[in-house]
Design an enzyme around this catalytic site. Sequence first.
Site, PDB file in Angstrom:
ATOM      1  N   ARG A 143     -25.535  -4.801   7.057  1.00  0.00           N
ATOM      2  CA  ARG A 143     -25.171  -6.187   6.760  1.00  0.00           C
ATOM      3  C   ARG A 143     -25.493  -7.124   7.925  1.00  0.00           C
ATOM      4  NH1 ARG A 143     -20.534  -5.695   2.775  1.00  0.00           N
ATOM      5  NH2 ARG A 143     -19.635  -7.566   3.663  1.00  0.00           N
ATOM      6  N   LYS A 197       0.834  -1.203   0.000  1.00  0.00           N
ATOM      7  CA  LYS A 197       0.000   0.000   0.000  1.00  0.00           C
ATOM      8  C   LYS A 197       0.866   1.249   0.000  1.00  0.00           C
ATOM      9  CE  LYS A 197      -4.731  -0.318   1.634  1.00  0.00           C
ATOM     10  NZ  LYS A 197      -5.707   0.031   2.673  1.00  0.00           N
ATOM     11  N   GLU A 221     -19.134  -7.817   9.803  1.00  0.00           N
ATOM     12  CA  GLU A 221     -20.111  -7.167  10.669  1.00  0.00           C
ATOM     13  C   GLU A 221     -21.087  -8.147  11.306  1.00  0.00           C
ATOM     14  OE1 GLU A 221     -18.513  -4.192   7.805  1.00  0.00           O
ATOM     15  OE2 GLU A 221     -19.373  -6.209   7.588  1.00  0.00           O
TER      16      GLU A 221
END
Length: 620
Positions: free
Chosen positions: A392, A280, A364
């Site tokens: 979700r 990243k 979640e």
Amino acid sequence: MKILPGIHCHEDLLRLTDDEKIQLCAEIREFLISSVSQTGGHLAGNLGVVELSVALETVYDTAKDRLVFDVGHQSYVHKLLTGRQEAFHTLRQFGGLSGFPKPSESETDAFVAGHASSSVSIALGMARARTLLHQDYQVVALIGDGAATGGMAYEGLNDAAESKEPMVVVLNDNEMSIGKNVGGVSRHLSKLRSSERYLGVKRWYRRTLYSIPGGKQVYLFSSRAKNRIKHFLLQTTIFENMGFKYLGPVDGHDLPDLISVLRAARDLQEPTLVHVVTRKGCGYSFAEDDPAKFHGIGKFDAATGKKLAQKVRTFSDSFGDTMVSLGEKNPKLCAITAAMPGGTGLLRFMKQFPERLFDVGIAEEHAVSMAGGLAKQGMVPVVAIYSTFLQRAFDQIIQDVAMLQLHVVFAIDRAGLVGDDGPTHHGVFDVGYLRQIPGMKILAPASLREQEQMLTWAIEDYYGPVAVRYPRGTEGAYSDSLWDAEKSVVLHRSGDDMTLITYGTMINPVMEAAERLAQAGIRCTVLRLLELSHIPADEILRLMPDRKTAVVIEETAANSGIKAALAWELRARCPECRVDGIDLGTGFVPHGDQKKLYSLCGLDVDSIVNDVTGVAANEK
């Protein structure tokens, strides 16, 4: 001569030499840093997938082949390579380019994206459609190792392997989602990526073949030999056990090798997973050193990496400070986050109470069910999840928390419009779906102080499921910090002509509108609800001077707020009472500056004044 301005499609890439593609990657990084510094956006992840994106667009023609992004915030390079360079200065601005894939924006965007772990399922659906309709195109899903912590990813992988449909899953492994990746999947990938014996042999093999005449061609077509070496040196991967052909790990910044492996994967014509290791922020030292900061960043100075916007104390900051303060007093208090300890303000809590902070990854559903288990056995769990992502876990809230009336506190960040992230991230449905759940208490603070008081009460004095919902950003001028748990409505202003009812930080434009209406001769009572799960109809009627007209103003999607319930309760007690409403409407709200979105949807001060004036005119 610059190469990037001449690249608009797959055919343009095919004309480039290997050296020109490498130069193109350098130009893309330079372009991204310069452009995103002026617009804001997701930078670190996109810098990490430059070579991978160039390789994918070289091997696949995304105007025909289907490239399905997971989450999609790493799609900037794809957009640059598919004809959208000239519009890039409009990124994430109202009417401009979306920060996520958007099929209405380009035929090369195969599917909308914004939430994690769904790409494999979507790609498998496309592959099955191709087979059933006897069509000819390739299907590839690009999923990050963070999104791979979500259970839905494995549901898709399991079915895809069983289906035998020709498709490729590219696993972009950068050891990060937004925060540092956690869990068994992360450790498994780390073991694969850190096998120096395998990677060392691979590098020696390539170096040796490239040094002899014709060796490069031998290397490019020797994937079978390399796979034998890999299987000799590595344990069988979880993906192979599921039924995927596994290729990798591959250096995500070695462009020739990436192109070679992706072509081999495409040509296998079976479920294949390519494990790509990237970094990243690659190529920009500030993003490499702090990828979390540059995951999603506002405007910044490209030369120094410093943010240009002045730091203000937000609801997320206030939540984090309150959690630390309460955690010092209550050893039973714990916090759960789904891969976002920084975004939700829990970094200080994580540092001070590492054993009581559970980062479960992008999962979640698991977060909420685990909270139920913690609460059942005596802990006090606080689940900190953005409004859009909590959707979700709707079933888990009902089944694993509410049915037993367990003491789980939901800290719902980013409630309401979030601005430039757009429709996949606006938190405009939570009031509607939470109000359906028996026993769920919903609190809506208008200020940082009120948020602290509500959260403290929810943790220390209440027992049962309770949600505290608050927006992105900070408080406004008309906040009220004298919260009383015994009160359910606050009278902010008295007037004889009409009653305006709202909650949360919407009190700010409503109060400003009321002042302007008073100047025009329309005197309004302004009421603010503190709790949204129960409608205090008797109290509202007592405070309504004429008991005739109320206008409910809320930052929710149509039919996802309190207007219908409030109208029902008021009319049951006062049949002549009229209830109008102002909300975000029935469509999905686009991306853009929040002020522009409020104006678009009719929730800015001017629109509220106009609407209420119209209601008042009809009353005469």
